[in-house]
Design an enzyme around this catalytic site. Structure first.
Site, mmCIF file in Angstrom:
data_model
loop_
_atom_site.group_PDB
_atom_site.id
_atom_site.type_symbol
_atom_site.label_atom_id
_atom_site.label_comp_id
_atom_site.label_asym_id
_atom_site.label_seq_id
_atom_site.Cartn_x
_atom_site.Cartn_y
_atom_site.Cartn_z
ATOM 1 N N SER A 220 0.831 -1.192 0.000
ATOM 2 C CA SER A 220 0.000 0.000 0.000
ATOM 3 C C SER A 220 0.876 1.256 0.000
ATOM 4 O O SER A 220 1.706 1.427 -0.888
ATOM 5 C CB SER A 220 -0.955 -0.034 1.198
ATOM 6 O OG SER A 220 -1.960 0.940 1.076
ATOM 7 N N ASP B 232 -5.825 -3.418 -2.367
ATOM 8 C CA ASP B 232 -4.712 -3.205 -1.442
ATOM 9 C C ASP B 232 -4.113 -4.515 -0.917
ATOM 10 O O ASP B 232 -4.824 -5.398 -0.437
ATOM 11 C CB ASP B 232 -5.242 -2.387 -0.260
ATOM 12 C CG ASP B 232 -4.157 -1.748 0.577
ATOM 13 O OD1 ASP B 232 -3.214 -2.467 0.963
ATOM 14 O OD2 ASP B 232 -4.257 -0.543 0.851
#
Length: 321
Positions: A54, A186
């Protein structure tokens, strides 16, 4: 932080692992920038493999593509308020977040394209491993540089696309569909702390001896939180606020603990300062506070990190033909 200097040798293989955490990634970037200032080094020169999830993935990709930590700090400072721009009060934000994603992808995509242009993973100057998750196939998805002959497709992927995929946090951003039409989200879903991803890559694909691996893992702060007793027997409503943060924190701590068991406590270091509850958040723009915290933490740790990590020089990375 318990790395033994006696363990340090030229044959070591060092991994820099960067947690996810939204805008709190500014702490990680600023921490590395302060280390460079304090120790007069280029951080990436001392690591053989970078891995990040991320926001940590964005930082890892920035470092691997030749950016200095200071430049990444500037990126967060300039684009953070635009990426997490919400027009409305907290009540409106709460209700919107219940029904759909909080933010559109346009500002994040523009920021990443401005930053990386069309440079590809194949042009990275360091080995990189970046976790994402394929929502359509319901399985993990990992982006890699060409550090093994079996890796052929990823090196052609633009860096900005890999960065979008690893940072498409559920409920905050929509899935990213511009790589082979896959529904990518993510990597924090399964590897918010990617330390084990890095170790596995080193051992399995690069054939590195576990005994030679040293790990520096940087988190994005941990809050001191009292968990309500309602969670003990609560349902979905009771868990609605805490489920994500507990899952991310649990995965991060568990991954690091397992990493220590694999390579030895003396070979693994995690930087993740404890902070008061409700000060920082995934999309809370506490930029100056994060910068101040990074400066404080790097001042404390830089002498020992200098001895434990920055005497090692990583050989130049040459992609596999």
């Amino acid at each position: 932080m318990a790395i033994d200097k006696k363990q340090i040798n030229s044959e070591a293989f060092q991994i820099l692992s960067l947690d996810g955490g939204g805008i709190k990634g500014l702490f990680s970037a600023a921490y590395l920038a302060k280390l460079e200032d304090d120790l007069n080094i280029n951080v990436v020169d001392h690591f053989d493999l970078l891995t990040g999830t991320s926001t940590g993935g964005i930082i890892a990709l920035g470092l691997a593509s030749g950016m200095k930590p200071k430049e990444i700090v500037s990126f967060y400072h300039e684009y953070g308020p635009k990426i997490f721009d919400f027009r409305g009060g907290e009540w409106l934000k709460f209700w919107k977040h219940l029904k759909r994603v909080l933010y559109g992808p346009e500002n994040l995509e523009k920021a990443l394209r401005d930053c990386f242009g069309e440079k590809t993973l194949g042009e990275c100057q360091k080995r990189v491993v970046i976790p994402s998750y394929n929502l359509g196939k319901d399985e993990v998805y990992i982006f890699k540089t060409r550090h093994h002959t079996d890796i052929t497709r990823d090196p052609r992927v633009p860096i900005w696309k890999a960065a979008m995929a690893t940072s498409a946090a559920p409920t905050y951003f929509p899935s990213f569909k511009k790589i082979d039409h896959a529904r990518l989200i993510d990597g924090g879903i399964w590897a918010n702390n990617p330390s084990l991803v890095g170790i596995t890559e080193a051992v399995n694909l690069l054939k590195v001896d576990l005994k030679k691996i040293r790990l520096l893992n940087i988190g994005t702060t941990s809050e001191v939180v009292h968990r309500s007793e309602k969670l003990d027997s609560g349902g979905q409503w009771a868990w609605k606020k805490d489920a994500l943060t507990i899952a991310l924190r649990g995965q991060s701590k568990g991954a690091f603990n397992q990493a220590q068991l694999l390579i030895g406590k003396e070979n693994a270091c995690r930087i993740d300062p404890v902070v008061p509850d409700q000060v920082f958040g995934l999309d809370r723009l506490t930029i100056h506070e994060l910068l101040a915290l990074a400066a404080h933490e790097s001042r404390i740790h830089s002498p020992l990190l200098s001895k434990n990590f920055f005497e090692h020089r990583a050989p130049k990375f040459t992609p596999e033909p």
